[in-house]
Design an enzyme around this catalytic site. Structure first.
Site, mmCIF file in Angstrom:
data_model
loop_
_atom_site.group_PDB
_atom_site.id
_atom_site.type_symbol
_atom_site.label_atom_id
_atom_site.label_comp_id
_atom_site.label_asym_id
_atom_site.label_seq_id
_atom_site.Cartn_x
_atom_site.Cartn_y
_atom_site.Cartn_z
ATOM 1 N N CYS A 1 0.674 -1.156 0.004
ATOM 2 C CA CYS A 1 0.136 0.007 0.153
ATOM 3 C C CYS A 1 1.252 1.195 0.016
ATOM 4 O O CYS A 1 1.633 1.369 0.914
ATOM 5 C CB CYS A 1 -0.982 -0.090 1.367
ATOM 6 S SG CYS A 1 -1.742 1.490 1.624
ATOM 7 N N HIS B 1 -4.136 1.098 8.280
ATOM 8 C CA HIS B 1 -4.556 0.685 7.169
ATOM 9 C C HIS B 1 -6.338 0.054 7.111
ATOM 10 O O HIS B 1 -7.003 0.141 6.006
ATOM 11 C CB HIS B 1 -3.708 -0.332 6.417
ATOM 12 C CG HIS B 1 -4.167 -0.740 4.774
ATOM 13 N ND1 HIS B 1 -3.745 -0.262 3.779
ATOM 14 C CD2 HIS B 1 -4.751 -2.032 4.736
ATOM 15 C CE1 HIS B 1 -4.165 -1.034 2.852
ATOM 16 N NE2 HIS B 1 -4.934 -1.886 3.036
ATOM 17 N N ASN C 1 -14.019 8.546 -1.685
ATOM 18 C CA ASN C 1 -14.788 7.202 -2.156
ATOM 19 C C ASN C 1 -14.457 6.013 -1.348
ATOM 20 O O ASN C 1 -13.279 6.016 -1.118
ATOM 21 C CB ASN C 1 -14.024 7.032 -3.582
ATOM 22 C CG ASN C 1 -14.277 8.069 -4.595
ATOM 23 O OD1 ASN C 1 -15.188 8.707 -4.296
ATOM 24 N ND2 ASN C 1 -13.611 8.573 -5.516
ATOM 25 N N HIS D 1 -8.773 7.189 2.829
ATOM 26 C CA HIS D 1 -8.402 8.292 2.279
ATOM 27 C C HIS D 1 -9.396 9.034 1.377
ATOM 28 O O HIS D 1 -10.385 8.494 0.948
ATOM 29 C CB HIS D 1 -6.994 8.108 1.384
ATOM 30 C CG HIS D 1 -7.359 7.575 -0.061
ATOM 31 N ND1 HIS D 1 -7.839 6.251 0.053
ATOM 32 C CD2 HIS D 1 -7.474 7.994 -1.298
ATOM 33 C CE1 HIS D 1 -8.018 5.947 -1.318
ATOM 34 N NE2 HIS D 1 -7.861 6.935 -2.035
#
Length: 361
Positions: free
Chosen positions: A72, A134, A174, A187
């Site tokens: 990531c 995360h 989103n 995010h």
């Protein structure tokens, strides 16, 4: 600002800004990656039939797509694994998108004849990381972290509004692969558009006509009417109201509106920010509670344009999901995509009831 703001540069020259909740954190870590120069080309083309601009950014075909967690790019850097964030931990981070739809630069002149007008796609696209965790989500953030995110959004809205050529600052998130998310780390993004988007233009035209005819703000009138009707209310605080709009297009759609008429995030007062930091995650948790699973959603701040009709605009947050039932999504088919006529499978009053019930579960 309550948080500490520290600006630095990534290996390819892009700006990165830390928003820290403690003032004593060390942000001297350097981006050690050998990044190739990012090749970006963006242009905007005018659609004369629909009277709106379209962004053409073909370089985005190569952007990162659903990497495994250990790869990531939004997690903190660690030994042997450098990411977009050089530090080993962070609270909230904003940085320039490596694959932007719009690119910084001086506004250029229009090119082409009257029917094929095009311009350089000048603007700015930023990524906002809400947490270094995360596996977290915005709904799980404590109010103190939400306030830090709000500070980052406010700071970026204020600063991007001063950039030459920027006409609208659009803050959004989103969540979920069903929406089209390509990075699962919590995010959002910020787009600084070189034009006023069509939805904003249409709302402002309606607001102008209503003010001329009724002598009042259309947004304020709608909010008062929804509060009086009550059947589509989801949650309220002293300064905010969350409701499903009367003509909701999406199966689950909520507008979070401040009671006070204000144009944008920088206009929020301390009490409004504090209440929003609690109400916003609550609404997201209600979305997740409807079907007992993480709801894919888009959350978008509709703010006033930078230069025009700021007195007409009334900022609000729109949160909506394509999920209409367990295992079923709302797809934009012929009526919506081609004709622009929406068909909602769930009555707004029913959606509001389900969201209210989810808060009591």
């Amino acid at each position: 600002m309550r948080s500490t703001r520290t600006s630095t540069k990534l290996a390819d020259g892009r700006e990165l800004i830390y928003y820290d909740e403690r003032p004593d954190l060390d942000r001297s870590a350097v981006d050690t990656r050998e990044l190739p120069a990012t090749r970006t080309h963006s242009e905007i083309r005018y659609d004369a039939l629909l009277d709106q601009w379209v962004i053409i950014a073909s370089h985005r075909q190569g952007r990162t797509h659903l990497p495994p967690t250990e790869r990531c790019p939004l997690c903190p850097s660690r030994p042997g694994r450098a990411t977009e964030i050089p530090s080993p931990d962070y609270d909230v981070v904003v940085f320039e998108n490596r694959f932007p739809s719009l690119v910084p630069g001086p506004p250029g002149p229009a090119d082409g004849d009257a029917l094929f007008v095009r311009r350089a796609g000048v603007g700015r696209c930023e990524v906002v990381c809400f947490t270094s965790d995360h596996d977290a989500s915005f709904a799980q953030l404590p109010p103190e972290r939400v306030e830090t995110v709000l500070e980052a959004w406010t700071d970026r809205t204020r600063e991007l509004a001063t950039v030459a050529g920027v006409e609208q600052v659009f803050v959004f998130e989103n969540r979920g692969e069903e929406i089209g998310v390509t990075l699962s780390h919590p995010h959002g993004q910020i787009y600084a558009y070189p034009f006023v988007p069509p939805r904003t233009l249409r709302m402002l035209r309606s607001a102008r006509l209503h003010r001329e005819q009724a002598g009042e703000c259309l947004f304020c009138a709608l909010l008062a009417a929804e509060r009086a009707a009550g059947v589509r209310l989801v949650a309220e605080t002293e300064r905010w109201t969350a409701f499903v709009p009367h003509a909701a297009r999406w199966p689950f759609e909520v507008h979070l509106s401040p009671r006070r008429h204000l144009p944008d995030l920088p206009a929020l007062q301390d009490g409004e920010r504090e209440e929003l930091a609690r109400l916003y995650p609550e609404v997201l948790r209600r979305f997740d509670g409807v079907f007992g699973a993480k709801m894919p959603y888009i959350a978008a701040w509709h703010q006033a344009p930078v230069r025009v009709d700021r007195d007409l605009a009334h900022m609000y947050l729109q949160v909506f999901s394509v999920r209409r039932a367990p295992g079923k999504l709302k797809y934009l088919a012929g009526s919506e995509s081609a004709a622009g006529v929406w068909i909602n499978d769930i009555a707004p009053e029913r959606a509001a009831q389900l969201l209210r019930d989810a808060g009591r579960a």
